[in-house]
Write an enzyme that holds these catalytic residues in place. Sequence first.
Site, PDB file in Angstrom:
ATOM      1  N   ASN A   1      24.809  28.419  62.230  1.00  0.00           N
ATOM      2  CA  ASN A   1      24.904  29.024  60.908  1.00  0.00           C
ATOM      3  C   ASN A   1      25.458  28.016  59.903  1.00  0.00           C
ATOM      4  O   ASN A   1      26.253  27.140  60.245  1.00  0.00           O
ATOM      5  CB  ASN A   1      25.765  30.287  60.946  1.00  0.00           C
TER       6      ASN A   1
ATOM      7  N   PHE B   1      30.944  30.452  53.729  1.00  0.00           N
ATOM      8  CA  PHE B   1      31.930  31.387  53.177  1.00  0.00           C
ATOM      9  C   PHE B   1      31.304  32.335  52.145  1.00  0.00           C
ATOM     10  O   PHE B   1      31.823  32.496  51.036  1.00  0.00           O
ATOM     11  CB  PHE B   1      33.109  30.644  52.539  1.00  0.00           C
TER      12      PHE B   1
ATOM     13  N   SER C   1      35.865  25.332  58.957  1.00  0.00           N
ATOM     14  CA  SER C   1      34.437  25.588  58.848  1.00  0.00           C
ATOM     15  C   SER C   1      33.721  24.306  58.436  1.00  0.00           C
ATOM     16  O   SER C   1      34.158  23.610  57.523  1.00  0.00           O
ATOM     17  CB  SER C   1      34.162  26.673  57.802  1.00  0.00           C
TER      18      SER C   1
ATOM     19  N   ASN D   1      30.908  24.184  56.973  1.00  0.00           N
ATOM     20  CA  ASN D   1      29.935  24.504  55.941  1.00  0.00           C
ATOM     21  C   ASN D   1      30.495  24.514  54.524  1.00  0.00           C
ATOM     22  O   ASN D   1      29.788  24.863  53.579  1.00  0.00           O
ATOM     23  CB  ASN D   1      29.289  25.864  56.248  1.00  0.00           C
ATOM     24  N   THR D   2      31.767  24.160  54.359  1.00  0.00           N
ATOM     25  CA  THR D   2      32.380  24.016  53.038  1.00  0.00           C
ATOM     26  C   THR D   2      32.808  22.570  52.874  1.00  0.00           C
ATOM     27  O   THR D   2      33.669  22.094  53.628  1.00  0.00           O
ATOM     28  CB  THR D   2      33.601  24.949  52.877  1.00  0.00           C
TER      29      THR D   2
ATOM     30  N   LYS E   1      43.330  27.993  61.948  1.00  0.00           N
ATOM     31  CA  LYS E   1      42.123  27.869  62.760  1.00  0.00           C
ATOM     32  C   LYS E   1      41.585  26.449  62.653  1.00  0.00           C
ATOM     33  O   LYS E   1      41.321  25.959  61.547  1.00  0.00           O
ATOM     34  CB  LYS E   1      41.054  28.859  62.294  1.00  0.00           C
TER      35      LYS E   1
ATOM     36  N   ASN F   1      36.783  26.729  65.917  1.00  0.00           N
ATOM     37  CA  ASN F   1      35.667  27.110  65.073  1.00  0.00           C
ATOM     38  C   ASN F   1      34.366  26.569  65.678  1.00  0.00           C
ATOM     39  O   ASN F   1      34.361  26.076  66.804  1.00  0.00           O
ATOM     40  CB  ASN F   1      35.880  26.558  63.656  1.00  0.00           C
TER      41      ASN F   1
END
Length: 458
Positions: free
Chosen positions: A189, A193, A275, A277-278, A317, A346
């Site tokens: 994925n 966020f 994450s 993805n940021t 995390k 994560n």
Amino acid sequence: MRQRVGFALIRESLYRKLKPSSVPRHYCTSSSANVTPTPPPKIPHSSKKGRLFTGATIGLLIAGGAYASTVDEATFCGWLFSATKLVNPFFAFLDPEVAHKLAVSAAARGWVPREKRPDPPILGLDVWGRRFSNPVGLAAGFDKNAEAVEGLLGLGFGFVEVGSVTPIPQEGNPKPRIFRLPNEGAIINRCGFNSEGIVAVAKRLGAQHGKRKLETSSTSSPSGDEVKHGGKAGPGILGVNLGKNKTSEDAAADYVQGVHTLSQYADYLVINISSPNTPGLRQLQGRKQLKDLVKKVQAARDEMQWGEEGPPPLLVKIAPDLSKQDLEDIAVVAVALRVDGLIISNTTVQRPDSISQNPVAQETGGLSGKPLFDMSTNILKEMYILTKGRIPLIGTGGISSGEDAYKKIRAGATLVQLYTAFAYGGPALIPDIKDELARCLEKDGYKSVNEAVGADCR
């Protein structure tokens, strides 16, 4: 009682259909009238099929009601969970994000089974002054906007973590952004966020908090135990995972805002800095950056007014894509600042050999599911050793069975979380994992989860 009412309604319906007044008058004969009776019209073949179908349906309803009335609640509950195995495969035919939204919506509306059976006593444990009925939780990412907390806790999870929640609503990355690898039990994925923001989430959590607390206070008696059973609002523990906005230049301010707005509803808080993805988010895992961030967030939490229970625990995390030096730096900061817990881990940006040949593996984003299990478990074990078991760890990444959960616990996890396996396996997976975990503990002679934590590190 419900079965008796159901039978009464069916009986009344049949009576109305069959009573004489419902028969047309021209079918009746009279001794004083010299009229030849008109034969009833021929029933079409399709009508016969309809009547047969109706009769069969009524028969099934009666049989189902009779069956439900003869079994105990635990057996019937188990049947409901098993029945979800028939429905869950249909989600595979839908777009991943559409399937995800439908699953959240079903849980929010109570269209999922509710666990009525008590958890095996061996699975109960105390963490952060609260009693968890079992150590198996749902990871952040499933219920991003706290739409289905009650329904998800009702499935039998020991705790549910919502989020990640950003201060300002944001759409996340362009679609498509979720990709299945079903043969490998994995998902990639790059959602980024996507969040409705803390205001919308706070409204939902506030309403759910009040409802759960009212129901709990009316059905339970106060206890003088030092350890509180369940969460702030009732059975089941609720975690809130905090994120930062993509365009924000002050990450600490975003997390502080999340603390100020959402911590009153949380049994624990999570700073998500892992994450992939940021952009720039994972840089916050550096020693100096992490130390400064945690100090500011802890100060924001501690300056708020709290009752006897005190402030919620604060967790961090982290990612699985960390070097030995990175792990050492995080461990030093976590111990020095007395971080309440770490979530490990994560998703990963790496592509293990087991999926490298799959064309979907070329998609950018974080990989979750079975291929992540060994990597995240090794990081978990390393962090348990570095922190000397002083900090509760939540093990997540690739858990799809009770044995997987047990391996995480032996590697140092006090609690465990799953997500990808739940997306593939549905509600029926939860009781299976708990039962198998209990058997693993008993087989090795442990009397509780706590006794097994870090067993492979000793």
